[in-house]
Write a protein that holds these residues in place. Sequence first.
Motif, PDB file in Angstrom:
ATOM      1  N   VAL A  60      -8.838  -5.373  12.123  1.00  0.00           N
ATOM      2  CA  VAL A  60      -7.665  -4.525  12.359  1.00  0.00           C
ATOM      3  C   VAL A  60      -6.437  -5.401  12.603  1.00  0.00           C
ATOM      4  O   VAL A  60      -5.356  -5.156  12.069  1.00  0.00           O
ATOM      5  CB  VAL A  60      -7.898  -3.583  13.563  1.00  0.00           C
ATOM      6  CG1 VAL A  60      -6.658  -2.746  13.847  1.00  0.00           C
ATOM      7  CG2 VAL A  60      -9.112  -2.681  13.316  1.00  0.00           C
ATOM      8  N   PHE A 112       0.685   1.915  16.947  1.00  0.00           N
ATOM      9  CA  PHE A 112      -0.582   1.505  16.341  1.00  0.00           C
ATOM     10  C   PHE A 112      -0.431   1.560  14.821  1.00  0.00           C
ATOM     11  O   PHE A 112      -0.148   0.558  14.188  1.00  0.00           O
ATOM     12  CB  PHE A 112      -1.740   2.354  16.872  1.00  0.00           C
ATOM     13  CG  PHE A 112      -3.078   1.770  16.499  1.00  0.00           C
ATOM     14  CD1 PHE A 112      -3.358   0.438  16.749  1.00  0.00           C
ATOM     15  CD2 PHE A 112      -4.050   2.541  15.887  1.00  0.00           C
ATOM     16  CE1 PHE A 112      -4.582  -0.123  16.383  1.00  0.00           C
ATOM     17  CE2 PHE A 112      -5.277   1.990  15.533  1.00  0.00           C
ATOM     18  CZ  PHE A 112      -5.536   0.669  15.775  1.00  0.00           C
ATOM     19  N   VAL A 113      -0.571   2.738  14.218  1.00  0.00           N
ATOM     20  CA  VAL A 113      -0.335   2.868  12.779  1.00  0.00           C
ATOM     21  C   VAL A 113       1.179   2.932  12.539  1.00  0.00           C
ATOM     22  O   VAL A 113       1.851   3.790  13.110  1.00  0.00           O
ATOM     23  CB  VAL A 113      -0.993   4.159  12.248  1.00  0.00           C
ATOM     24  CG1 VAL A 113      -0.631   4.377  10.787  1.00  0.00           C
ATOM     25  CG2 VAL A 113      -2.506   4.099  12.412  1.00  0.00           C
ATOM     26  N   PHE A 146      -4.693  -7.219   9.194  1.00  0.00           N
ATOM     27  CA  PHE A 146      -4.498  -6.599   7.876  1.00  0.00           C
ATOM     28  C   PHE A 146      -3.055  -6.636   7.379  1.00  0.00           C
ATOM     29  O   PHE A 146      -2.804  -6.541   6.195  1.00  0.00           O
ATOM     30  CB  PHE A 146      -5.020  -5.155   7.881  1.00  0.00           C
ATOM     31  CG  PHE A 146      -4.054  -4.122   8.395  1.00  0.00           C
ATOM     32  CD1 PHE A 146      -3.171  -3.492   7.517  1.00  0.00           C
ATOM     33  CD2 PHE A 146      -4.014  -3.772   9.733  1.00  0.00           C
ATOM     34  CE1 PHE A 146      -2.268  -2.535   7.980  1.00  0.00           C
ATOM     35  CE2 PHE A 146      -3.127  -2.820  10.202  1.00  0.00           C
ATOM     36  CZ  PHE A 146      -2.249  -2.206   9.332  1.00  0.00           C
ATOM     37  N   ARG A 156     -15.734   0.133  13.055  1.00  0.00           N
ATOM     38  CA  ARG A 156     -14.468  -0.573  13.333  1.00  0.00           C
ATOM     39  C   ARG A 156     -13.410   0.311  14.003  1.00  0.00           C
ATOM     40  O   ARG A 156     -12.859  -0.080  15.042  1.00  0.00           O
ATOM     41  CB  ARG A 156     -13.921  -1.189  12.034  1.00  0.00           C
ATOM     42  CG  ARG A 156     -12.656  -2.018  12.215  1.00  0.00           C
ATOM     43  CD  ARG A 156     -11.895  -2.153  10.899  1.00  0.00           C
ATOM     44  NE  ARG A 156     -11.456  -0.856  10.415  1.00  0.00           N
ATOM     45  CZ  ARG A 156     -12.024  -0.168   9.419  1.00  0.00           C
ATOM     46  NH1 ARG A 156     -13.013  -0.682   8.734  1.00  0.00           N
ATOM     47  NH2 ARG A 156     -11.572   1.023   9.089  1.00  0.00           N
TER      48      ARG A 156
HETATM   49  C1  MYR Z   1      -9.170   1.427  11.559  1.00  0.00           C
HETATM   50  O1  MYR Z   1      -9.800   0.436  11.925  1.00  0.00           O
HETATM   51  O2  MYR Z   1      -9.331   1.970  10.490  1.00  0.00           O
HETATM   52  C2  MYR Z   1      -8.171   1.966  12.509  1.00  0.00           C
HETATM   53  C3  MYR Z   1      -6.915   1.196  12.414  1.00  0.00           C
HETATM   54  C4  MYR Z   1      -6.058   1.757  11.387  1.00  0.00           C
HETATM   55  C5  MYR Z   1      -4.723   1.121  11.249  1.00  0.00           C
HETATM   56  C6  MYR Z   1      -4.158   1.837  10.092  1.00  0.00           C
HETATM   57  C7  MYR Z   1      -2.984   1.260   9.475  1.00  0.00           C
HETATM   58  C8  MYR Z   1      -2.708   1.977   8.191  1.00  0.00           C
HETATM   59  C9  MYR Z   1      -1.975   1.111   7.279  1.00  0.00           C
HETATM   60  C10 MYR Z   1      -1.853   1.654   5.907  1.00  0.00           C
HETATM   61  C11 MYR Z   1      -1.062   0.721   5.063  1.00  0.00           C
HETATM   62  C12 MYR Z   1      -0.532   1.420   3.875  1.00  0.00           C
HETATM   63  C13 MYR Z   1       0.261   0.505   3.011  1.00  0.00           C
HETATM   64  C14 MYR Z   1       0.832   1.197   1.848  1.00  0.00           C
END
Ligand code: MYR
Length: 418
Positions: free
Chosen positions: A172, A291-292, A175, A244
């Motif tokens: 996480v 977070f997101v 990314f 995760r």
């Molecule tokens: C997980 O582990 O799945 C929970 C953490 C999620 C973070 C989500 C971030 C989303 C990013 C999306 C990127 C889109 C780019 C176009």
Amino acid sequence: GTRRAMNQSRRPPIADSSLALLAQGYTWLPGRRRRTTAPLVRARLMGQHAVALHGPEAVRFFYDERHVERRTALPGPVLSTLFGHGAVHTLDGRDHRVRKEMFLSLLTGAEAVAGLVDRVSLVWDEAAKSWSGRRIVLFDEASRVLAQGVCHWAGVPLDDAGPVARDMVAMVDGFATPGPRHWRARRARARSEAWLGQLVEEVRAGSVTPPAGSALDVVARHRDADGRALDPRIAAVELLNVIRPTVAVAWFVSYAGHALRPRPDVRERLKGDDLSYAVAFAHELRRFYPFVPFVGGRAVTDLEWRGEPIPAGTMILLDVFGQNHDPALHDDPYTFEPRRFLERPPARDELIPQGGGDRAAGHRCPGEDVTVALLRALGPRLARLEYDVPEQDLRIPLNRMPSRVRSGFVIEGVRAPA
Ligand code: MYR
């Protein structure tokens, strides 16, 4: 392919914003939005034309499959770290619905949610005894508790939750940035896919028998829309898509520590048995803390949003952080106040920390109920724990994606309740 190349040549040149996004993080899209009078923000990201939308109506527009697809939307580096190649996040239409149903069957419904939450709560209560008198980093401890709880619940055998917790957190954490965090995330994913892929093969060979109905059992036996079992690597990817994100609830647990520190009033109320207050606290954590940053897809066809053309192939972003802090939707958005969700429970497409729209039909997070229930269980547990908060770096940098409390939230002199 061609579609994208074509509409790129039609677009006016806009300076690429990838670096601005890296430098400004969560505030990049909301900042761009405040500086424009247009109903959407236009940008270039990773060389591609992108538009960003926000607001409940935009949520409904974005989660309409006739408008937005996922198949080609998620950048390779995000798949190689966070979600996994071949993950449910990358499917559309019937393929998506059949795969998504597997997650819904595992993660939704009172029984499923209670099974996972009770398991994690037991592990927390045990761990809390061991924290007595010690100095601990709440983020690290919470991630281990969650890893141990979710793996046990999922039927995944585990000797030591530590390395698993670290790998889930690394995936996480890495990314969205180039550099060492990103490479750590790729290594964590490769290691985890190998581990769980092997386990799925053992289940299919009959040398490991997971409890019937457990996530390991269900994923190993799942059949896709084409009637075929999942390739072991994809099965590993999807098991990781249960494990995760559950471990990632550690972000919100350490944010809970951060939220309670200056607010004895909130702590006092959370200690009691008022379940609806604990739920409101969970919602406010998910709304308030970063977070997101946003979610994304790609325009299936030529679209129009409030008179603005969106050519086929355009990246469409939904500004999650911006919407969660929009004063038109949340009074006084930069004040942490759980009470706001007591007075008015969140509307489906207004509070979207884990995506919007209908979770069965679209890409909204299937683990949203689990997240709220985990925080409803762990928030009051944290509030009842007595501890001191030493001098430390409590900043939550908005230019770091994903952000976190810099120190991880250190507590000392812990006194567990009897
Ligand atoms: C997980 O582990 O799945 C929970 C953490 C999620 C973070 C989500 C971030 C989303 C990013 C999306 C990127 C889109 C780019 C176009």
